[in-house]
Structure formats: C-alpha cells, structure tokens
Design a protein around this motif. Structure first.
Motif, PDB file in Angstrom:
ATOM      1  N   ILE A 124       0.842  -1.204   0.000  1.00  0.00           N
ATOM      2  CA  ILE A 124       0.000   0.000   0.000  1.00  0.00           C
ATOM      3  C   ILE A 124       0.878   1.255   0.000  1.00  0.00           C
ATOM      4  CG2 ILE A 124      -1.668   1.311   1.392  1.00  0.00           C
ATOM      5  CD1 ILE A 124      -2.902  -1.416   2.194  1.00  0.00           C
ATOM      6  N   ASP A 125       1.856   1.296   0.897  1.00  0.00           N
ATOM      7  CA  ASP A 125       2.728   2.477   0.994  1.00  0.00           C
ATOM      8  C   ASP A 125       3.479   2.725  -0.314  1.00  0.00           C
ATOM      9  OD1 ASP A 125       1.857   2.731   3.555  1.00  0.00           O
ATOM     10  OD2 ASP A 125       3.771   2.281   4.520  1.00  0.00           O
ATOM     11  N   ALA A 126       3.982   1.659  -0.931  1.00  0.00           N
ATOM     12  CA  ALA A 126       4.755   1.815  -2.169  1.00  0.00           C
ATOM     13  C   ALA A 126       3.895   2.454  -3.256  1.00  0.00           C
ATOM     14  CB  ALA A 126       5.290   0.467  -2.638  1.00  0.00           C
ATOM     15  N   ASN A 127       2.628   2.081  -3.299  1.00  0.00           N
ATOM     16  CA  ASN A 127       1.759   2.575  -4.364  1.00  0.00           C
ATOM     17  C   ASN A 127       1.201   3.977  -4.125  1.00  0.00           C
ATOM     18  OD1 ASN A 127       1.215   0.779  -6.778  1.00  0.00           O
ATOM     19  ND2 ASN A 127       1.165  -0.715  -5.115  1.00  0.00           N
ATOM     20  N   TYR A 128       1.217   4.443  -2.873  1.00  0.00           N
ATOM     21  CA  TYR A 128       0.684   5.783  -2.573  1.00  0.00           C
ATOM     22  C   TYR A 128       1.789   6.831  -2.370  1.00  0.00           C
ATOM     23  CZ  TYR A 128      -3.791   3.489  -1.249  1.00  0.00           C
ATOM     24  OH  TYR A 128      -4.947   2.779  -1.215  1.00  0.00           O
ATOM     25  N   PHE A 129       2.917   6.397  -1.854  1.00  0.00           N
ATOM     26  CA  PHE A 129       3.928   7.368  -1.408  1.00  0.00           C
ATOM     27  C   PHE A 129       5.214   7.228  -2.224  1.00  0.00           C
ATOM     28  CE2 PHE A 129       1.598   6.021   2.593  1.00  0.00           C
ATOM     29  CZ  PHE A 129       0.677   7.057   2.535  1.00  0.00           C
ATOM     30  N   LEU A 130       5.427   8.153  -3.148  1.00  0.00           N
ATOM     31  CA  LEU A 130       6.646   8.126  -3.953  1.00  0.00           C
ATOM     32  C   LEU A 130       7.845   8.440  -3.058  1.00  0.00           C
ATOM     33  CD1 LEU A 130       7.480   7.747  -6.953  1.00  0.00           C
ATOM     34  CD2 LEU A 130       7.415  10.224  -7.182  1.00  0.00           C
ATOM     35  N   GLY A 131       8.926   7.700  -3.222  1.00  0.00           N
ATOM     36  CA  GLY A 131      10.111   7.874  -2.376  1.00  0.00           C
ATOM     37  C   GLY A 131      10.739   9.248  -2.551  1.00  0.00           C
ATOM     38  N   GLN A 132      11.335   9.760  -1.463  1.00  0.00           N
ATOM     39  CA  GLN A 132      11.974  11.076  -1.512  1.00  0.00           C
ATOM     40  C   GLN A 132      13.131  11.091  -2.516  1.00  0.00           C
ATOM     41  OE1 GLN A 132      10.585  13.733   0.086  1.00  0.00           O
ATOM     42  NE2 GLN A 132      12.037  14.924  -1.155  1.00  0.00           N
ATOM     43  N   ALA A 165       2.308  12.928  -7.619  1.00  0.00           N
ATOM     44  CA  ALA A 165       2.813  12.322  -6.372  1.00  0.00           C
ATOM     45  C   ALA A 165       2.176  12.978  -5.152  1.00  0.00           C
ATOM     46  CB  ALA A 165       4.340  12.437  -6.313  1.00  0.00           C
ATOM     47  N   ARG A 166       1.966  14.285  -5.234  1.00  0.00           N
ATOM     48  CA  ARG A 166       1.325  14.993  -4.116  1.00  0.00           C
ATOM     49  C   ARG A 166      -0.120  14.528  -3.945  1.00  0.00           C
ATOM     50  NH1 ARG A 166      -2.234  18.697  -3.134  1.00  0.00           N
ATOM     51  NH2 ARG A 166      -2.645  19.125  -5.324  1.00  0.00           N
ATOM     52  N   ILE A 167      -0.858  14.427  -5.052  1.00  0.00           N
ATOM     53  CA  ILE A 167      -2.256  13.981  -4.983  1.00  0.00           C
ATOM     54  C   ILE A 167      -2.320  12.550  -4.431  1.00  0.00           C
ATOM     55  CG2 ILE A 167      -4.290  13.374  -6.379  1.00  0.00           C
ATOM     56  CD1 ILE A 167      -3.419  15.661  -8.302  1.00  0.00           C
ATOM     57  N   ALA A 168      -1.448  11.709  -4.936  1.00  0.00           N
ATOM     58  CA  ALA A 168      -1.446  10.300  -4.497  1.00  0.00           C
ATOM     59  C   ALA A 168      -1.234  10.224  -2.984  1.00  0.00           C
ATOM     60  CB  ALA A 168      -0.351   9.529  -5.238  1.00  0.00           C
TER      61      ALA A 168
END
Lengths: 191, 280
Positions: free
Chosen positions: B18-26, B55-58
């Motif tokens: 879930i995290d990988a698909n919503y939160f793009l890495g810094q 990435a912000r919307i996600a």
C-alpha cells in the motif's frame, strides 16, 4: 507548424466525440484539453470487440466519431468516481486498429510510439492518435467526472467503460497527414 | 534462534504494498526536481511538474500513483538465525500481497497462466527472491513495478571482445527502442556479468539502490555516468515528447562471469518507481 505548436505551449479545447473538421485540423505536437465522452478499452476488450466484428455481431457502442482511451483503472474507493486512470501502452493495440477505424473510430489515446502501419491507417481513415502522461494517473483521474460500465464486466479493469471528461490533457501524437510527434522529438532534441 | 511469526510478515508486506503505491520515495522526488532544472523543453518541464503534482495527490488522497499498480517483486534477506513460526515464509508474503492489493484499492494485474490469461483477482502470486544472510534480521524489500516499462527491458549475451562499447550501445539502443512506452524519465538498471539469468536479477536489483546513487567501483561509476549522459542525449525526454530528461538515473551492478561470457541485462523502470523496505 510543429515548432510553433510545441514550443508555444498553446492549448486548445476540443470535444469528444470528434467532428471531421477538428480531426483534419489537428497536427502532431498540438496540446489539447478534451471535454466530452471517451470509451475505454485495452488488450482483452479489444480482442472481444474484434471477435464480435468477425462474427458479424453488433458492438456494445457505436464507434462513429468516438475516442477510445487505452486505460485499465484501479478500483474506485467508495464515494469516488474512479481510481487512478493513466494511459497504458498504445502499441499493444496496433493490430486491432483497422476494423475499428473502418467503423468510424476517430481518436485513440494512450502512451508511447505506434507502428508505421498505424500511422498509415490514421492517414487512410482520417483519424488522430493522442498521447497523455503515463504515470500521472491520480492527477489524470481528476479530469474524469463520470464512469460507467458498458460491456464485458467480467474483464474487471479491462472492461469497457464510458467516461465523461472535462479538461482532459493530451498531445496530438500522430495526425491525419502522417506527422509523428515522437520522430520529431528525437530530431529536435537528439545530440 | 530468533522467532518471527508468519502473521507479522503478512502484515508487513500488506503495508509495504500500500505504501509503495501511494507514497513516492523522496529519492525519486529529489531526482525529478533535479531533472526539472536541466530540462530544456517547456512541455518536458510541464510533464515533470505534472508527475510531481501526481505524487502529491497520491500521497494526500491515498490514490495509487499509477493505475498499473504492478507486479510485486519481493526481495527477502533472511538471517540464518531467524525461525519463521506459525506459517511458511512464501505463503505469508503471498497473503500480504493479496491483502495489500485488496484493502488498498490496488489493481489486480496478474494472470495465472501466460496463455490462458485468467486474472487471479488479488495480484498474487508475487515474485520472490530469497537470500540467506548472517544474523537475526529479516529484511523485506518490495518493488511494485509496472509492465509498460518491464516490457521494454532487454538481454544480450555479448562476447568478451565486444566489451564496454557494445554494452553502451546496447543500453542506449534499448532506451531508444522503448521510446515513450516505458514512461520516461526512466531509471535504467543494468546487470553485467554472471550468467544468463543472474545478469537479469542484478539489473532488477540495481533498481533498489537509492535513485542516482553510484556504484562504489570507480570504473563502474564512470560507466554509469557515461550511460546517463548518452541516454539523456537521445532527445526522447519526458514521455518521449522531446527534451533532455530521458532518464533520472542509470544504475549498473556487476559480478564475476565465465571467461567466454559477457551477459548484459537492461531492466527498464518508469518514473513511478515504487520500492519500500522494512527490516524486522
């Protein structure tokens, strides 16, 4: 012409389904914002559409003037119109194009280059291919205002949906005269 | 022996998917911002800004970064002093993927058989690589990778005489052939040496490095820099609509190989680079 359109960042509004005048006027490199109706289809649903055509059966929607968006959305969260919905790779649909163009399809939207065969078919049948931004799927979903199932429900994400869009951003990739956005890009920026 | 419950592994994998698909890495965001500064084409800049906005919307709306939420590759580093209790490691991981993709509103994109092509409905099975390491830790790294870019990957068995120049040509040719299909700006993973299959594994594993990090060996770092420059001189640019930012990074991994062989694998990754790691 291309130089002007690409570099100016000028964007025009167009309507889907497409009328002939618009189709003929568009040139590769032109940025557009779509308002109107798209139908979605990708690999599995294209295969079924072609089977219906081969069997002489009616299609689930009239292709005349229509735009097909190559997309397989993520499931919508409760209360949302759709999940994320960016383009899939257009070239996987290359072999399905001619029977659909023969039945009046006027536009397709996806990502990436298409074959020379498709470029020639777009010239022959006077249709346009657009590209939008692959991987900007959460942003793109904002321009999709309605989404309803039309056919092949058991295909899940690959089913055909009817979408209502507003200010949906894309670029003309291939026009009715054989211009090619991708070829021009390499010529212009390759070193 | 240190005991880890299978259910802990399942919960961890679920959250990683879930995290990988919503939160793009810094690291990806930083690389995109760097590429924005060097992009010459105004539409290319717009594309990069749209990718950052996406990435912000996600992140804020918990929406998947891309509709292709990918196949799931799981890299496991299993300490030799770890015992998995109340279950089996592979089954625990598979269950985590199933739960993550279902609860996270992620797309089911796996078919059970390459010819019959019936969807498994929960994105299982994942593709699991297990490595035995020293110690009492269990490290889980997941990569959710789209197939638009995976499909543009290539492999070749070069001869030792062909060497460095042919490697460079093959990598650049792979990027050009892919055009806009793998969603540039790309991360290009290259595996050199090993065997037929091990070079492909290294190419994928090179993508796990922080984006734009360099190989510790100077001659490989130099190769990465040369490839990066050549790939970004192709003119493809963001989405191959034209410009400079064809790739955010080129990562090369190497290993020993046979006196007769020079295997080269190029694993193409899109800008929607979804990798997350947890150490238990």
């Amino acid at each position: 012409m291309m130089e002007k359109n690409i570099v100016s960042e000028e964007i025009i509004h167009i309507k889907a389904p497409l009328d002939e005048k618009t189709v003929l006027s568009l040139r590769a490199g032109q940025l557009v914002l779509f308002d109107g109706i798209f139908y979605t289809a990708r690999d599995a649903s294209h295969k079924l559409l072609i089977e219906l055509i081969e069997q002489g059966k009616p299609l689930p929607f009239d292709l005349q003037g229509q735009v097909i968006y190559y997309v397989g959305p993520t499931p919508a969260r409760p209360g949302r119109v759709i999940g994320s919905a960016g383009p899939t790779t257009s070239s996987r649909m290359d072999s399905f194009m001619e029977p659909l163009l023969q039945r009046g399809l006027k536009g397709t939207i996806g990502k990436g280059n298409r074959s020379q065969e498709v470029i020639d078919l777009l010239k022959k049948y006077k249709a346009v291919h657009f590209s939008n931004i692959g991987g900007a799927a959460a942003l793109i979903a904002k321009s999709i205002k309605k989404c309803e199932m039309v056919a092949f429900e058991d295909l899940g994400t690959e089913a055909i949906y009817r979408m209502e869009v507003k200010d949906f951003f894309a670029v003309v990739a291939y026009d009715t005269t054989g211009n090619d956005l991708y070829m021009e890009a390499i010529k212009r920026y390759g070193r | 022996m240190r005991q880890i419950e299978a259910s802990t592994i399942t919960q961890t994998v679920e959250k990683l998917c879930i995290d990988a698909n919503y939160f793009l890495g810094q690291d990806v965001i930083d690389a995109l911002e760097r590429s924005l500064k060097t992009e010459e084409f105004c539409i290319g800049q717009r594309i990069i800004r749209d990718i950052l906005e996406n990435a912000r919307i996600a992140r804020e709306e918990l929406a998947p970064l891309c509709q292709d939420t990918g196949f799931t590759v799981v890299f496991v580093e299993l300490g030799q002093e770890v015992e998995i209790v109340d279950g089996n490691l592979k089954e625990a991981i598979t269950k985590g993927v199933s739960q993550g993709y279902t609860k996270g509103y992620l797309r089911a994109s796996i078919v059970k058989d390459p010819l019959k092509r019936i969807n498994t409905k929960d994105n299982t099975p994942p593709f699991i690589h297990i490595d035995a390491i020293q110690g009492k830790q269990l490290k889980l790294t997941i990569m959710c990778k789209g197939s638009g870019c995976e499909n543009m990957s290539r492999h070749i068995m070069l001869t030792p005489a062909q060497g460095r120049k042919e490697i460079v040509d093959f990598v650049v040719e792979t990027v050009v052939r892919g055009g806009g299909r793998p969603c540039p700006p790309l991360i290009v993973g290259v595996g050199l040496g090993g065997t037929f299959e091990y070079s492909a594994y290294m190419a994928k594993k090179s993508l796990l490095r922080p984006v734009s990090s360099h190989h510790p060996e100077p001659h490989i770092k130099e190769l990465e820099e040369e490839l990066f420059e050549k790939v970004n001189n192709t003119g493809l640019g963001p989405q191959a609509w034209g410009g400079r930012a064809t790739a955010l990074a080129v990562h090369v991994e190497t290993c020993p190989t046979h006196i007769a062989s020079l295997p080269v694998a190029v694993n193409i990754e899109c800008h929607s680079h979804r990798v997350k790691t947890v150490t238990l």
